[in-house]
Design an enzyme around this catalytic site. Structure first.
Site, PDB file in Angstrom:
ATOM      1  CG  ASP A 214      -2.081   0.998   1.063  1.00 27.34           C
ATOM      2  OD1 ASP A 214      -2.461   0.982  -0.085  1.00 27.34           O
ATOM      3  OD2 ASP A 214      -2.433   1.688   1.841  1.00 27.34           O
ATOM      4  CB  SER A 238      -6.689   2.808  -0.325  1.00 27.05           C
ATOM      5  OG  SER A 238      -5.533   3.063  -0.373  1.00 27.05           O
ATOM      6  CD  GLN A 288      -4.230   1.473  -3.120  1.00 27.94           C
ATOM      7  OE1 GLN A 288      -3.744   2.533  -3.549  1.00 27.94           O
ATOM      8  NE2 GLN A 288      -4.078   0.815  -2.006  1.00 27.94           N
TER       9      GLN A 288
END
Length: 296
Positions: A214, A238, A288
């Site tokens: 991440d 996110s 993502q």
């Protein structure tokens, strides 16, 4: 976010701190509690929630099946004032594959839903994308060194956070400026690793990679627009996170994270990442989509 850990904290302490953070506590069958970052304030780092959810799913699955993919959706941010509870649902248990669903909650509110798949070891046909030709990590400066070089440019209120000790060391191939961004191709390569060796628990190494996956990813889509996380009117978060685990690896060895962003629009940016070992094995892939909103 993390507490502003002293920059001179020993690497072994930083690494063990992350291992302890991701070691979820079983409080009942298929029910786990995620630890809080000691001294943490504000919003919980999304990679922490993903990694703890993966650990909960892994704890509910017996060997020889191991995690090979996860797909997560963020709904609300976590808060460092409260622990996160993870409930595991055993959706499927087959001879070759098993599927788990993990629901993360804080004070009764859902933060993240995640599905994870597990597979027993099996041989099969093989191919992979080649690793990009980049300098080795020994030829590059760490982000910590780069930040110390510009300490006079960092506003006082951000210095403690930007210069704190971190359990994951990142060495960017082409460092970007935190304060003087220019528009560029939305691609970036970075080496990363846990700052000190840990034991051979493969599940923990997978959790640490999930945590690190991440990092740097969402910022890739901002490169094309000459903005970054320090841009005053930029709101980022996110929205989802997908991770595929292809091969075995160690999170305390250098790994190359090669990211690109093929699209952005409608206040969202889409990002992809490939993670390679030093010897060129593709061990994980990431995708993502994140909020990338410029406020008026």
């Amino acid at each position: 976010m993390d507490i502003d850990t002293p920059a001179d904290m020993p690497p072994e302490v930083l690494a063990q701190g992350l291992v302890d953070l991701l070691d979820v506590e079983e409080i009942d069958k298929d029910l786990y509690r995620g630890k809080r970052q000691p001294g943490g304030v504000g919003r919980v780092f999304g990679g922490q929630v993903i990694a703890q959810a993966l650990q909960a799913a892994q704890r509910s699955t017996e060997a020889p099946k191991t995690a090979h993919s996860l797909h997560a959706y963020f709904m609300r941010p976590g808060n460092e004032d409260f622990p996160i509870i993870f409930r595991v649902v055993r959706d499927f248990e087959g001879r070759s594959f098993a599927t788990r669903r993990v629901i993360s909650m804080r004070l009764g509110h859902r933060l993240l839903n995640m599905a994870a798949s597990f597979q027993a070891p099996e041989d099969g046909l093989r191919h992979q994308d080649p690793m990009p030709d980049v300098p080795p990590p020994e030829a590059l400066q760490s982000e910590a060194m780069l930040r110390r070089e510009i300490i006079d440019e960092i506003p006082e209120k951000f210095r403690g956070h930007m210069l704190r000790g971190r359990p994951i060391e990142i060495r960017p191939v082409h460092p970007r400026s935190w304060f003087h961004s220019v528009k560029q191709e939305p691609k970036q390569d970075s080496w990363f690793r846990l700052v000190a060796p840990i034991d051979d628990d493969a599940a923990m190494h997978r959790a640490i990679l999930a945590y690190a996956s991440d990092m740097t990813l969402l910022g890739t889509s901002t490169l094309a627009h000459g903005i970054n996380m320090m841009t005053p009117n930029l709101q980022t978060a996110s929205l989802d996170h997908a991770l595929w685990l292809h091969e075995d690896f160690r999170a305390d060895d250098w790994l190359l994270y090669s990211c690109d962003s093929p699209w952005a629009g409608h206040a969202r940016g889409f990002n992809r990442g490939k993670i390679y070992t030093r010897d060129g094995r593709l061990v994980a892939s990431v995708a993502q989509e994140g909020l990338m909103r410029l406020r008026g």
